[in-house]
Scaffold this active site. Sequence first.
Site, mmCIF file in Angstrom:
data_model
loop_
_atom_site.group_PDB
_atom_site.id
_atom_site.type_symbol
_atom_site.label_atom_id
_atom_site.label_comp_id
_atom_site.label_asym_id
_atom_site.label_seq_id
_atom_site.Cartn_x
_atom_site.Cartn_y
_atom_site.Cartn_z
ATOM 1 N N CYS A 188 0.833 -1.198 0.000
ATOM 2 C CA CYS A 188 0.000 0.000 0.000
ATOM 3 C C CYS A 188 0.868 1.249 0.000
ATOM 4 O O CYS A 188 1.865 1.331 0.727
ATOM 5 C CB CYS A 188 -0.925 -0.006 1.220
ATOM 6 S SG CYS A 188 -1.892 1.506 1.410
ATOM 7 N N ASP A 195 -0.237 -6.043 -0.431
ATOM 8 C CA ASP A 195 -1.381 -6.267 -1.311
ATOM 9 C C ASP A 195 -1.067 -7.488 -2.172
ATOM 10 O O ASP A 195 -0.073 -7.492 -2.906
ATOM 11 C CB ASP A 195 -1.631 -5.052 -2.212
ATOM 12 C CG ASP A 195 -2.060 -3.818 -1.438
ATOM 13 O OD1 ASP A 195 -2.786 -3.971 -0.433
ATOM 14 O OD2 ASP A 195 -1.670 -2.704 -1.834
#
Length: 281
Positions: A188, A195
């Site tokens: 992120c 992620d």
Amino acid sequence: MTKYTNADELKSLTLGQKTEYKHTYEPELLQAVPRSLNRDDLALGDELPFVGCDVWTLYELSWLNQNGLPQVAVGEVALPATSPNLVESKSFKLYLNSFNQTKFTSWDEVKETLVKDLSACAGETVKVDVFPVQRYSQQPIVDMQGECIDDQDIIIDDYEFNAAYLESSTSDAEIEETLHSHLLKSNCLITNQPDWGSVEIQYKGKKIDREKLLRYLISFRQHNEFHEQCVERIYTDIMKYCAPESLTVFARYTRRGGLDINPFRSSHLLAPKDNLRLARQ
């Protein structure tokens, strides 16, 4: 670290901050992030080299009917890639939570409210569908199309982003093929949280070396960008270094906060044929 990590447009986001959960409707919770932050970094002009959309699945969507009886649904949202803004995911989650104790007259009103608020945040009309949970009870879990390139006997010792892995990665052989990888991982932009995603690459043109393509995708492992920005970077890098006649990049990311984000960018297709979840979603 991207060039725009400290951009003023990111400083006011609730992402990465302690926030209070609202339980009654509050559209002001939605926060926009200008797509231009990433696109300027990629040197993209007003004429985008792709079309497409960001497909969101909303698994935690609930409200009250006029009798106070809770309703639950699964929502699907398609945010056009041409919109000036993307919707920041934590603000989206907080916004959806504000429906929880709010009475709506009908399912249509919920859909119309989502369309109105998300379109205002994105700066362009957003497509929304709201489905009963039963519609998903028989939905299959699928794999991505084409051949998986993950099972290669190669040594990886560098995890810094490097688009140059794609240099000299094509042969003279002309081909039309679809490849995919489940090894896409980035972080992120704000919180540095991991992620996790899978990516499908469909192209027509000179054959791309699979080892070089995999090394390139793995180089996102320590890279900080939002999902949508990573996919646009993959698309533009492949176009730059491999110059295919046509290209489609479709990533599906694992769920966070009841939402999954599935960015789709293509030289010729506006949206994926289906929104079917993968095993990790």
